[in-house]
Design a protein around this motif. Structure first.
Motif, PDB file in Angstrom:
ATOM      1  N   THR A   1      -2.038   0.095   6.717  1.00 35.01           N
ATOM      2  CA  THR A   1      -1.577  -1.055   6.544  1.00 35.01           C
ATOM      3  C   THR A   1       0.067  -1.208   6.434  1.00 35.01           C
ATOM      4  OG1 THR A   1      -3.225  -1.789   4.880  1.00 35.01           O
ATOM      5  CG2 THR A   1      -1.214  -2.980   4.624  1.00 35.01           C
TER       6      THR A   1
ATOM      7  N   GLY B   1       0.653  -1.114  -0.026  1.00 34.38           N
ATOM      8  CA  GLY B   1      -0.097  -0.051   0.081  1.00 34.38           C
ATOM      9  C   GLY B   1       0.738   1.259  -0.036  1.00 34.38           C
TER      10      GLY B   1
ATOM     11  N   VAL C   1      -5.735   1.732  -3.946  1.00 34.06           N
ATOM     12  CA  VAL C   1      -5.581   2.529  -2.961  1.00 34.06           C
ATOM     13  C   VAL C   1      -5.056   3.765  -3.634  1.00 34.06           C
ATOM     14  CG1 VAL C   1      -3.377   1.869  -2.240  1.00 34.06           C
ATOM     15  CG2 VAL C   1      -4.708   3.564  -0.941  1.00 34.06           C
TER      16      VAL C   1
ATOM     17  N   SER D   1     -11.175  -0.920  -0.255  1.00 34.10           N
ATOM     18  CA  SER D   1     -10.866  -1.997   0.315  1.00 34.10           C
ATOM     19  C   SER D   1     -11.834  -2.487   1.411  1.00 34.10           C
ATOM     20  CB  SER D   1      -9.262  -2.136   0.998  1.00 34.10           C
ATOM     21  OG  SER D   1      -9.285  -1.312   1.821  1.00 34.10           O
TER      22      SER D   1
END
Length: 348
Positions: A226, A189, A281, A216
């Protein structure tokens, strides 16, 4: 002047020495679990000792790195999800070390806060220990600073310091030449760079940290926390297998600024932007902020957290090795004559 039992104490000034001692007792098992060859003694001394000969080195060169996790901390503090921010701290240091060809040996952390909250601090440092264990380095010391008046309630700051070693003459980059192949290792990410921009984009979107993530599962805050991927063990395996000429950790400056750091004068990275899919993302960030592709590539890792420049005749074998180590590997392009990074195709 105050005297006797009415005298002012350090605790009255906001610093609880007993809490600090309690924290050390709590984190000792986590730190001990990171032990490796070369570690001497445990936590509690005025300094931490490490025996390079016991770690297997005969003519070592030391390599050191220090870093933090930037304003990703703000999201961790605001959401209360602090368990993995320590992994980010370790990753930002040890992923840099391995780019020099070094094996991370030990790590020290600096944790500062206004008032020490034992449960919060234990969770943070347990995350640091997990990052160390996963990258094969020992957590051998650190500093916990309780600084009333410097931090608002609940706030904290982190810094990390890693030391690694390699045998003399094994430093990277080395031997990078035209025709070398560029392999990219997938990121998890955003990792730990660009979060001032990320927070601005979230503000622009009108979403709260507890809103459902638009790209997500889970909440937006959880998705953006993350942790940074630790590339140390796979990267070291590739280096030891032979054929690796250079590595670049894709941090601040993104894919535009970091790969050229491993290149000799007169060479460039030619990267095919169609070789991998932009993770959701980054697509969401780019769309919400109306980012241009050049700005996106210069700000974020865009799904590639580490690149390896490898010899042409070793590219397939090293790709297979890295995949066997659990990495998602993409053949991004080649080294060519030129300067900087030359992009082919489109990412957006």
């Amino acid at each position: 002047m105050a005297t006797g039992h009415n005298g002012l104490t350090y605790a009255d000034a906001g610093v609880d020495i007993d809490a600090g001692n309690a924290l050390v007792d709590r984190i000792k098992p986590a730190a001990k679990a990171t032990g490796r060859s070369g570690v001497m003694g445990g936590l509690g001394g005025f300094g931490a000792l490490f025996d390079l000969k016991a770690a297997g080195y005969t003519d070592p060169i030391l390599v050191a790195a220090t870093d933090g996790v930037g304003t990703k901390l703000r999201i961790a503090i605001d959401t209360g999800h602090v368990d993995t921010i320590g992994v980010d701290l370790v990753a930002m240091c040890v992923n840099d070390l391995v780019c020099q060809g070094a094996e991370p040996l030990f790590f020290l952390d600096y944790f500062a806060t206004g008032k020490l909250e034992l449960d919060q601090a234990t969770r943070i440092i347990t995350g640091i220990a997990q990052g160390c264990a996963d990258s094969g380095c020992a957590l051998i010391g650190g500093e916990t600073a309780e600084m009333p008046g410097m931090y608002h309630k609940g706030d904290f700051d982190l810094a990390g310091f890693a030391v690694g070693a390699m045998e003399r003459g094994a430093d990277l980059p080395s031997g990078v030449q035209a025709g070398d192949v560029i392999l990219g290792l997938a990121s998890t990410g955003v990792h730990s760079n660009g979060y001032s921009f990320v927070r601005k984009v979230v503000e622009l979107s009108g979403l709260g940290w507890d809103a459902a993530s638009p790209f997500s599962e889970g909440t937006l805050g959880q998705a953006l926390l993350t942790p940074t991927r630790l590339y140390v063990k796979p990267a070291l395996a590739a280096i030891r297998a032979g054929g690796v000429h250079g590595l670049a950790h894709i941090t601040g400056g993104g894919l535009t600024e970091n790969p050229p750091r491993v290149l000799p004068e007169g060479l460039a990275c030619e990267i095919d932007l169609g070789a991998w899919a932009l993770p959701p993302v980054f697509r969401w960030l780019a769309s919400t902020a109306n980012m241009s592709e050049p700005e996106l590539l210069k700000t974020f890792n865009c799904g590639i957290g580490m690149i390896l420049v490898v010899a042409t005749d070793r590219a397939d074998a090293l790709k297979a090795l890295l995949q066997a180590e659990g990495e998602t590997v993409t053949r991004l392009g080649t080294i060519v004559e030129g300067q900087g990074v030359i992009y082919r195709g489109r990412l957006l």
